[in-house]
Design a protein around this motif. Structure first.
Motif, short mmCIF file in Angstrom:
data_model
loop_
_atom_site.label_atom_id
_atom_site.label_comp_id
_atom_site.label_asym_id
_atom_site.label_seq_id
_atom_site.Cartn_x
_atom_site.Cartn_y
_atom_site.Cartn_z
N GLU A 194 -11.94 10.66 2.55
CA GLU A 194 -12.42 10.74 3.93
C GLU A 194 -12.68 9.36 4.52
O GLU A 194 -12.32 9.07 5.65
N HIS A 195 -13.28 8.49 3.71
CA HIS A 195 -13.55 7.12 4.17
C HIS A 195 -12.24 6.37 4.47
O HIS A 195 -12.12 5.69 5.49
N LEU A 196 -11.26 6.51 3.58
CA LEU A 196 -9.98 5.83 3.79
C LEU A 196 -9.26 6.37 5.03
O LEU A 196 -8.67 5.59 5.80
N ILE A 197 -9.31 7.67 5.24
CA ILE A 197 -8.66 8.24 6.43
C ILE A 197 -9.32 7.70 7.70
O ILE A 197 -8.65 7.39 8.68
N ARG A 198 -10.64 7.57 7.68
CA ARG A 198 -11.35 7.00 8.83
C ARG A 198 -10.88 5.57 9.08
O ARG A 198 -10.62 5.18 10.21
N VAL A 238 8.94 4.63 5.67
CA VAL A 238 8.32 4.10 4.45
C VAL A 238 6.89 3.65 4.73
O VAL A 238 5.98 3.92 3.95
N ALA A 239 6.67 2.99 5.87
CA ALA A 239 5.31 2.54 6.22
C ALA A 239 4.37 3.73 6.37
O ALA A 239 3.24 3.72 5.85
N ALA A 240 4.82 4.76 7.06
CA ALA A 240 4.00 5.95 7.25
C ALA A 240 3.73 6.64 5.92
O ALA A 240 2.60 7.06 5.63
N THR A 241 4.76 6.74 5.10
CA THR A 241 4.62 7.40 3.81
C THR A 241 3.75 6.58 2.86
O THR A 241 2.99 7.15 2.07
N ALA A 242 3.83 5.27 2.96
CA ALA A 242 3.00 4.41 2.12
C ALA A 242 1.51 4.63 2.40
O ALA A 242 0.68 4.56 1.48
N LEU A 243 1.15 4.92 3.64
CA LEU A 243 -0.24 5.24 3.95
C LEU A 243 -0.66 6.51 3.21
O LEU A 243 -1.77 6.59 2.66
N MET A 244 0.22 7.49 3.18
CA MET A 244 -0.08 8.74 2.47
C MET A 244 -0.19 8.49 0.97
O MET A 244 -1.05 9.07 0.30
N VAL A 245 0.67 7.62 0.45
CA VAL A 245 0.61 7.27 -0.97
C VAL A 245 -0.71 6.58 -1.29
O VAL A 245 -1.36 6.91 -2.30
N GLN A 246 -1.14 5.67 -0.44
CA GLN A 246 -2.42 4.98 -0.66
C GLN A 246 -3.54 6.01 -0.72
O GLN A 246 -4.44 5.91 -1.55
N HIS A 248 6.41 0.06 -2.30
CA HIS A 248 5.72 -0.78 -1.32
C HIS A 248 4.20 -0.68 -1.47
O HIS A 248 3.50 -1.67 -1.31
N ALA A 249 3.71 0.49 -1.77
CA ALA A 249 2.27 0.68 -1.94
C ALA A 249 1.78 -0.10 -3.16
O ALA A 249 0.67 -0.65 -3.15
N ASP A 250 2.61 -0.18 -4.20
CA ASP A 250 2.25 -0.96 -5.39
C ASP A 250 2.09 -2.44 -5.05
O ASP A 250 1.23 -3.12 -5.60
N ASP A 251 2.94 -2.93 -4.15
CA ASP A 251 2.95 -4.35 -3.80
C ASP A 251 2.01 -4.69 -2.65
O ASP A 251 1.81 -5.88 -2.35
N ALA A 252 1.46 -3.70 -2.00
CA ALA A 252 0.66 -3.93 -0.79
C ALA A 252 -0.65 -4.63 -1.10
O ALA A 252 -1.30 -4.34 -2.11
N THR A 253 -1.02 -5.55 -0.22
CA THR A 253 -2.31 -6.21 -0.36
C THR A 253 -3.34 -5.62 0.60
O THR A 253 -4.53 -5.79 0.39
N SER A 254 -2.86 -4.93 1.63
CA SER A 254 -3.77 -4.27 2.57
C SER A 254 -3.02 -3.20 3.34
O SER A 254 -1.79 -3.10 3.27
N LEU A 255 -3.78 -2.42 4.09
CA LEU A 255 -3.19 -1.37 4.92
C LEU A 255 -2.53 -1.95 6.17
O LEU A 255 -1.71 -1.30 6.79
N TYR A 256 -2.92 -3.18 6.54
CA TYR A 256 -2.44 -3.78 7.79
C TYR A 256 -0.93 -3.91 7.85
O TYR A 256 -0.35 -3.79 8.91
N GLU A 257 -0.31 -4.17 6.71
CA GLU A 257 1.14 -4.33 6.75
C GLU A 257 1.84 -3.03 7.15
O GLU A 257 2.91 -3.06 7.73
N PHE A 258 1.23 -1.90 6.86
CA PHE A 258 1.79 -0.61 7.25
C PHE A 258 1.34 -0.23 8.66
O PHE A 258 2.16 0.16 9.49
N THR A 259 0.05 -0.33 8.92
CA THR A 259 -0.47 0.08 10.23
C THR A 259 0.02 -0.84 11.34
O THR A 259 0.23 -0.39 12.46
#
Length: 148
Positions: free
Chosen positions: A120-124, A26-34, A75-86
């Protein structure tokens, strides 16, 4: 005294929990959703690519991948940052697995036929948060570009 306290509170091999496979997926997939949402156009091709990547990466059925995607969307809807996934990913995956994840993220970006500057910026940013260097970032991109 301080060393004894460190030993007391440090997790041992017996107390260290193995990551829940579903939570990591879910964490990995949430990054893709973001990423799919960054251009304000959640494309069906991007969502399909996310499911395809989940099937391959987590060795699950399409139905299970769909469930992972639904959890990730929530989870992506509720996320406040990428840190919780990464943070969770960094804790449990090695460099090679994180680079493979970044390759999947690039595949999502390429799914609609174009790379937006915001994508591209987000992937970086994701690569930086996953502690991947520029070479690993570019290798993941090239592998994703070369994929069918």
């Amino acid at each position: 005294m301080i060393e004894r306290l460190k030993q007391l509170f440090a997790p041992t091999e017996e107390t260290r929990e193995e990551p829940d496979r579903h939570s990591l997926a879910v964490a990995a997939t949430a990054l893709m959703v973001q990423l799919s949402r960054i251009d304000n156009n959640e494309d069906e091709r991007e969502l399909q690519t996310i499911v395809d990547c989940a099937v391959k990466a987590h060795e699950v059925t399409r139905e299970e991948a769909g469930e992972i995607l639904q959890d990730a969307l929530s989870h992506a809807d509720d996320a406040t940052s990428l840190y919780e996934f990464t943070g969770q990913i960094n804790e449990h995956l090695d460099q090679a697995a994180k680079q493979t994840l970044l390759e999947s993220i690039w595949r999502v970006a390429f799914a609609d036929g174009r790379i937006d500057k915001y994508e591209e910026h987000l992937i970086r940013r994701m690569a930086d948060l996953l502690h991947l260097n520029h070479r690993e970032y570019m290798q993941a991109r090239h592998r994703a570009e070369g994929a069918d």
